[in-house]
Design a protein around this motif. Structure first.
Motif, PDB file in Angstrom:
ATOM      1  N   SER A 142       0.811  -1.222   0.000  1.00  0.00           N
ATOM      2  CA  SER A 142       0.000   0.000   0.000  1.00  0.00           C
ATOM      3  C   SER A 142       0.841   1.267   0.000  1.00  0.00           C
ATOM      4  O   SER A 142       0.521   2.242  -0.698  1.00  0.00           O
ATOM      5  N   TYR A 198       2.455   1.733  -3.387  1.00  0.00           N
ATOM      6  CA  TYR A 198       1.407   2.095  -4.340  1.00  0.00           C
ATOM      7  C   TYR A 198       1.015   3.562  -4.185  1.00  0.00           C
ATOM      8  O   TYR A 198       0.869   4.283  -5.176  1.00  0.00           O
ATOM      9  N   CYS A 221       1.308   6.574  -6.941  1.00  0.00           N
ATOM     10  CA  CYS A 221       0.186   7.438  -7.340  1.00  0.00           C
ATOM     11  C   CYS A 221       0.551   8.908  -7.163  1.00  0.00           C
ATOM     12  O   CYS A 221       0.213   9.751  -8.011  1.00  0.00           O
ATOM     13  N   TRP A 270      -2.004   0.666 -12.495  1.00  0.00           N
ATOM     14  CA  TRP A 270      -3.293   0.016 -12.721  1.00  0.00           C
ATOM     15  C   TRP A 270      -3.232  -1.474 -12.398  1.00  0.00           C
ATOM     16  O   TRP A 270      -4.111  -2.018 -11.731  1.00  0.00           O
ATOM     17  N   LYS A 296      -2.610  -2.413  -8.258  1.00  0.00           N
ATOM     18  CA  LYS A 296      -3.471  -1.913  -7.194  1.00  0.00           C
ATOM     19  C   LYS A 296      -3.579  -2.966  -6.083  1.00  0.00           C
ATOM     20  O   LYS A 296      -3.902  -4.125  -6.343  1.00  0.00           O
TER      21      LYS A 296
END
Length: 202
Positions: free
Chosen positions: A132, A135, A139, A184, A187
């Motif tokens: 997480s 990620y 982003c 993408w 995730k």
């Protein structure tokens, strides 16, 4: 004693389809070899080896990990109850300038591994994507680059620097395709034995 592994000179398994797999993680050293046996997952990697009973495997993480030499590169991290883990990668180093994909053999082995685990244990954590925090950082980076390119593009158009504007559009398209695809596919989420993530398998 660990179960006999496939010959390390072979990059694709020579046993029944999907029950063995091997790849070279680097140009130096022997291949990382894996085999699905009745006793468990037999593995040899980086001078270490072992046999993990399927009931002792606690987690599998599937992810998409492109590198410069190979844009179609997938990875499965298998974790043992001891905390030890091994990585299974879908591409193998062949030469200094070539990393060869092994899509069919990798996919068959990963699917077969899930089948074995489903038959022997229902306590395996099935995780898709990257962590997480990584990620979220990805982003954020994507958003910052998008803001910067938008500002530069607006300035280029305002000053009639259309060549520069065209370059920025091309750069944005390439960066968005590469980084956007990575985000993408990766995730963070969980999956089930009945629904393996198609975006994380070749």
């Amino acid at each position: 004693m660990p179960t006999l592994l496939p010959r390390q000179t072979a990059i694709a398994g020579e046993s029944s389809p999907g029950t063995s797999y091997a790849y070279k993680a680097s140009l130096i050293g022997s291949a990382y070899a894996f085999e699905l046996t009745d006793a468990g997952l037999s593995w040899q990697a980086g001078g270490k080896s072992g046999v993990w009973p399927y009931a002792d495997i606690t987690a599998i993480r599937l992810s998409y990990r492109p590198v410069t030499m190979q844009s179609r590169r997938y990875r499965a991290d298998v974790e043992h109850k001891s905390g030890q883990s091994v990585a299974i990668v879908s591409a193998s180093w062949q030469t200094v300038a070539l990393m060869a994909p092994q899509d069919r053999d990798y996919r068959a082995f990963v699917v077969q591994l899930h089948r074995r685990l489903r038959e022997t244990s229902n306590r395996v954590a099935l995780i898709a994507g990257i962590g997480s925090l990584v990620y979220a950082a990805g982003c954020l980076l994507l958003a910052l680059v998008a803001i910067a390119i938008t500002g530069l593009l607006a300035r280029a158009v305002a000053t009639h620097q259309f060549g520069g504007a065209l370059f920025l559009v091309g750069f944005a398209a390439l960066f968005g395709w590469q980084m956007g695809g990575f985000i993408w596919r990766n995730k963070p989420r969980t999956y089930t034995f009945d629904d393996l993530p198609a975006t994380l398998l070749p």
